[in-house]
Design an enzyme around this catalytic site. Structure first.
Site, PDB file in Angstrom:
ATOM      1  N   ARG A  12      63.985  21.538  63.934  1.00 52.90           N
ATOM      2  CA  ARG A  12      63.807  22.888  63.417  1.00 52.90           C
ATOM      3  C   ARG A  12      62.847  23.668  64.294  1.00 52.90           C
ATOM      4  NH1 ARG A  12      60.090  25.631  61.313  1.00 52.90           N
ATOM      5  NH2 ARG A  12      58.702  23.852  61.066  1.00 52.90           N
ATOM      6  N   VAL A  13      63.190  24.924  64.548  1.00 50.81           N
ATOM      7  CA  VAL A  13      62.269  25.878  65.144  1.00 50.81           C
ATOM      8  C   VAL A  13      62.201  27.076  64.204  1.00 50.81           C
ATOM      9  CG1 VAL A  13      62.529  25.174  67.562  1.00 50.81           C
ATOM     10  CG2 VAL A  13      64.098  26.862  66.600  1.00 50.81           C
ATOM     11  N   SER A  14      61.147  27.865  64.346  1.00 57.97           N
ATOM     12  CA  SER A  14      60.923  28.954  63.394  1.00 57.97           C
ATOM     13  C   SER A  14      61.738  30.207  63.662  1.00 57.97           C
ATOM     14  CB  SER A  14      59.440  29.319  63.368  1.00 57.97           C
ATOM     15  OG  SER A  14      58.696  28.218  62.895  1.00 57.97           O
ATOM     16  N   THR A  15      62.042  30.493  64.931  1.00 57.56           N
ATOM     17  CA  THR A  15      62.725  31.747  65.238  1.00 57.56           C
ATOM     18  C   THR A  15      63.874  31.521  66.204  1.00 57.56           C
ATOM     19  OG1 THR A  15      61.348  32.270  67.147  1.00 57.56           O
ATOM     20  CG2 THR A  15      60.558  33.036  65.003  1.00 57.56           C
ATOM     21  N   GLN A  18      63.127  30.682  69.871  1.00 52.59           N
ATOM     22  CA  GLN A  18      62.655  29.351  70.255  1.00 52.59           C
ATOM     23  C   GLN A  18      63.842  28.437  70.507  1.00 52.59           C
ATOM     24  OE1 GLN A  18      60.185  28.706  66.779  1.00 52.59           O
ATOM     25  NE2 GLN A  18      58.337  29.032  68.002  1.00 52.59           N
TER      26      GLN A  18
END
Length: 188
Positions: A12-15, A18
């Site tokens: 998982r990445v936040s945006t 990324q």
């Protein structure tokens, strides 16, 4: 628990800006046969791919992440997710925290400590972001959407409202929504 089942990864990445590539490479190298991935904030409770990953787990499987902060950002969230994994009969591992193996007795203590650390780090990120925002404001950086009306148009719209024109008619005159004109009246 014998881990003879599948090893599932969660990245998982936040945006959207990324990249998941590094996490994917680490998870593949660690033996993950299927990797669930998403681009969404860890602070969000709605993570559909994480739910799918947990839903796919069978007894003896393992859910693996590159680091616990990819899984959760606060203690309660981390403990809830790990409880859900445990309920399926599966285990959990983190590449960055090798002592995190929920098949061991010590894991629950370590998980609680790491959850506190993740929560603390999240709070520090929020504090740094707030401080940066305050510094930018002090330098005169404007936040939010650009106004639909110039300052001259705003003054003219206020004059028309003060003269008795309706919000609707003033909005039509300047080709903006009535809400834009309503917000003008709310501001000093």
């Amino acid at each position: 628990m014998q881990n003879r089942g599948m090893i599932y990864g969660y990245a998982r990445v936040s945006t959207n800006g990324q990249d998941l590539a590094q996490q994917l490479a680490q998870l593949e190298a660690a033996g993950c046969t299927k990797i669930y991935r998403e681009k969404i904030s860890g602070a969000s409770a709605e993570r559909p791919q994480l739910k799918r990953a947990i839903g796919a787990l069978d007894p003896g499987d393992v859910l693996m992440v590159t680091a616990t902060d990819r899984l959760a950002r606060n203690t309660r969230d981390l403990l809830n997710i790990l409880h859900a994994v445990k309920e399926t009969g599966a285990g959990f591992r983190s590449i960055a925290e090798p002592m995190l193996d929920t098949t061991s007795q010590l894991a629950e203590v370590v998980i609680a400590v790491l959850g506190v650390a993740a929560s603390w780090e999240r709070q520090r990120i929020v504090e740094r972001t707030s401080a940066g925002r305050a510094q930018a404001k002090a330098r005169g950086v404007k936040f939010g959407r650009k106004s639909a009306l110039t300052s001259h148009q705003q003054a003219e719209a206020r004059r028309k409202l003060d003269a008795g024109d309706t919000q609707r008619s003033v909005a039509a005159l300047f080709n903006v929504s009535q809400a834009t004109i309503s917000r003008l009246q709310e501001r000093p």
